[in-house]
Write an enzyme that holds these catalytic residues in place. Sequence first.
Site, PDB file in Angstrom:
ATOM      1  N   ASP A 310       0.929  -1.208   0.107  1.00  0.00           N
ATOM      2  CA  ASP A 310       0.058  -0.104   0.096  1.00  0.00           C
ATOM      3  C   ASP A 310       0.932   1.276   0.158  1.00  0.00           C
ATOM      4  O   ASP A 310       2.133   1.021   0.213  1.00  0.00           O
ATOM      5  CB  ASP A 310      -0.795   0.157   1.307  1.00  0.00           C
ATOM      6  CG  ASP A 310      -1.754   1.220   1.240  1.00  0.00           C
ATOM      7  OD1 ASP A 310      -2.337   1.904   0.309  1.00  0.00           O
ATOM      8  OD2 ASP A 310      -1.917   1.810   2.474  1.00  0.00           O
ATOM      9  N   ASP A 505      -2.104  -0.603   5.901  1.00  0.00           N
ATOM     10  CA  ASP A 505      -2.359  -0.161   7.522  1.00  0.00           C
ATOM     11  C   ASP A 505      -3.752   0.520   7.599  1.00  0.00           C
ATOM     12  O   ASP A 505      -3.964   0.700   8.686  1.00  0.00           O
ATOM     13  CB  ASP A 505      -1.425   1.075   7.593  1.00  0.00           C
ATOM     14  CG  ASP A 505      -1.485   2.281   6.974  1.00  0.00           C
ATOM     15  OD1 ASP A 505      -2.126   2.188   5.955  1.00  0.00           O
ATOM     16  OD2 ASP A 505      -1.470   3.340   7.627  1.00  0.00           O
ATOM     17  N   ASP A 509      -7.400  -1.699   3.638  1.00  0.00           N
ATOM     18  CA  ASP A 509      -6.407  -2.625   3.166  1.00  0.00           C
ATOM     19  C   ASP A 509      -6.907  -4.062   3.860  1.00  0.00           C
ATOM     20  O   ASP A 509      -6.259  -5.104   3.438  1.00  0.00           O
ATOM     21  CB  ASP A 509      -5.009  -2.535   3.717  1.00  0.00           C
ATOM     22  CG  ASP A 509      -4.606  -1.253   3.026  1.00  0.00           C
ATOM     23  OD1 ASP A 509      -4.768  -0.945   1.898  1.00  0.00           O
ATOM     24  OD2 ASP A 509      -3.889  -0.218   3.499  1.00  0.00           O
TER      25      ASP A 509
END
Length: 628
Positions: A310, A505, A509
């Site tokens: 990410d 995080d 996600d």
Amino acid sequence: MDQGITDRLKTAILLMALAGLVTGLVLHFAGQAALANLAWTAGVVPALIALVVEILRSIGRGEVGLDIVAALSMTAALVFGETLAAAVVAVMYSGGTFLESFAEGRARREMHDLLSRVPRTATRYRNGGLEDVPLDDIAPGDRLLIRQGDVVPVDGTVASDAAFLDTSALTGESLPVRLTRGADAMSGSTNAGEVFDLTAVRRAKESTYAGIVRLVEAAQRSKAPMSRLADRWSLGFLAVTVIIAFAAWWFTNDPIRAVAVLVVATPCPLILAVPVALVAGLSRAAHFGVLIKGAGPLETMARIRTLILDKTGTLTDGRPQIVSIDSRNGMDENDILRFAAALDQASKHPVAQASVAAAKARGLALPVPSDVTEIPGEGVIGCVDGRRIIVGGNGFVAGRVGTPSADDLAVAAGSVVVAVAVDGRMAGRLVMSDPLREGAGAMLDGLRREGVERILLATGDRADVAERVTEGLGLNGVRAGLTPDQKVLLVLTERKNGPVMMVGDGVNDAPALAAADVGVAMGARGAAASAEAADVVLLVDRVDRLVPGIEIARAARRIAVESVVAGIGLSVLGMIAAAFGYLTPVEGALLQEAIDVAVILNALRALQIKPREIAAPKTQPGTLAIAE
């Protein structure tokens, strides 16, 4: 059965077997052969009964293990009058299970230390005094006193000028960390400096440390897929053992050779080395701030071939920082920042907090603002030192000072521009960006050295911002503008290239973390949903800890396999020697005991795994934009 009772039972069985062996030897050398055989038999029976009970339990669970070989060897030795060999096998087997428990306890010591440090009470300010209260009574907003040596009981912010915290138990950092007023303090860290005040931001059950403890407990209860594979291998090894023993008896017509073969094969290193090495790996990874939820994820980490990252909060810091100040109308840069930061103290917006942090980093004194009005999503208006200050977006500020919105400032894609007006005049603008995490480039190089073949970026941010993130990093692909379900699809698609690790995080996600072969959550500041869905949680806010985590996982798995191969190889050689009459049952028992001790000690090498240090790069490939 309770683990403590089980350990005491194993100890008692070992002591009875050892007492029977020693007593029998004394009687044998005293010329009392009949009594010696009786003593040896008495020492064997408790171990044999416990072994049979364990075999029946295993069969009830649908498992067939090498405990059967131990039972066969003891039974055959008793039947054919080799009571001394049976006694040695009983001591060997009970000693092996005891040593296994001891080794696993040694491997888990760091995890137990983590659990034992859970504070039970905290000191809270109340009605002008102090009171000790249970952790469950602490509510967000409570002001707590943290004495020197105390463990921080809940997540909070530092309410004193400074605090020195030892986070080594959580992150592996060897030196205390200095935190200034308003900085986040993680529960579970230890106060290594003077007494300070803490303002609680979460309840104890919702805090970082409580979540870590729950994850540790789950990790300790896990059983690795490799252990189940070892159970399947054990069936084949059992067949080989029985065939060699039967052949030795058939071709020589000597049952004692068959007994010797069975004794040498008892117990198998498979059931000892694998759990010890992997649990040791879990403990070692936790020392470096990488909490792996079980031995299964640890083994899978060792086989990762594709990594999906990410962006915001993972590859980037996730917190905006000021990269430049554009001054207008002769206003000094420090004055622009001081006025903006002083007013921003009244706002919780991340951009406002970034300006406050930047001002404090420059040592600027920030007066208390008055008459503050915040327009959500637009900006803040108020008075600082008797002067009227406006902070916000270009259009918001320009509209209130009666000047055209200025868009002439050249900024990187996606950067945030904060305008500042003083007494009705445009004073300047703050340019903010989300910087690349320190050590990100070195981390990616380290992952490639560890065999990760594909590294991709997956973000919901705009494509131009995503391109800015990947500049100079040499990633294998960039996927921008993704929704949570599209991230899941990306994970599933990449599985054709091998096991996939996803790192994130945010709440968005969490689905992708759950779908990946190994999901990794940024636990220090990440969302609770991502930590729950992940298999691995990074306890420190540093994504470069992935490299030592994977190094440790691969080393622990390699040590486990080495122990198994060496143990089985030596056992097979011993069985062949026994089949040809080169080993008596007693000698075979002593040889196998030495093999078992050797493989357990080798498995414990996983506690000494030393991953390479990751040096932070001297330069970063640029600054990155904030997700919108």
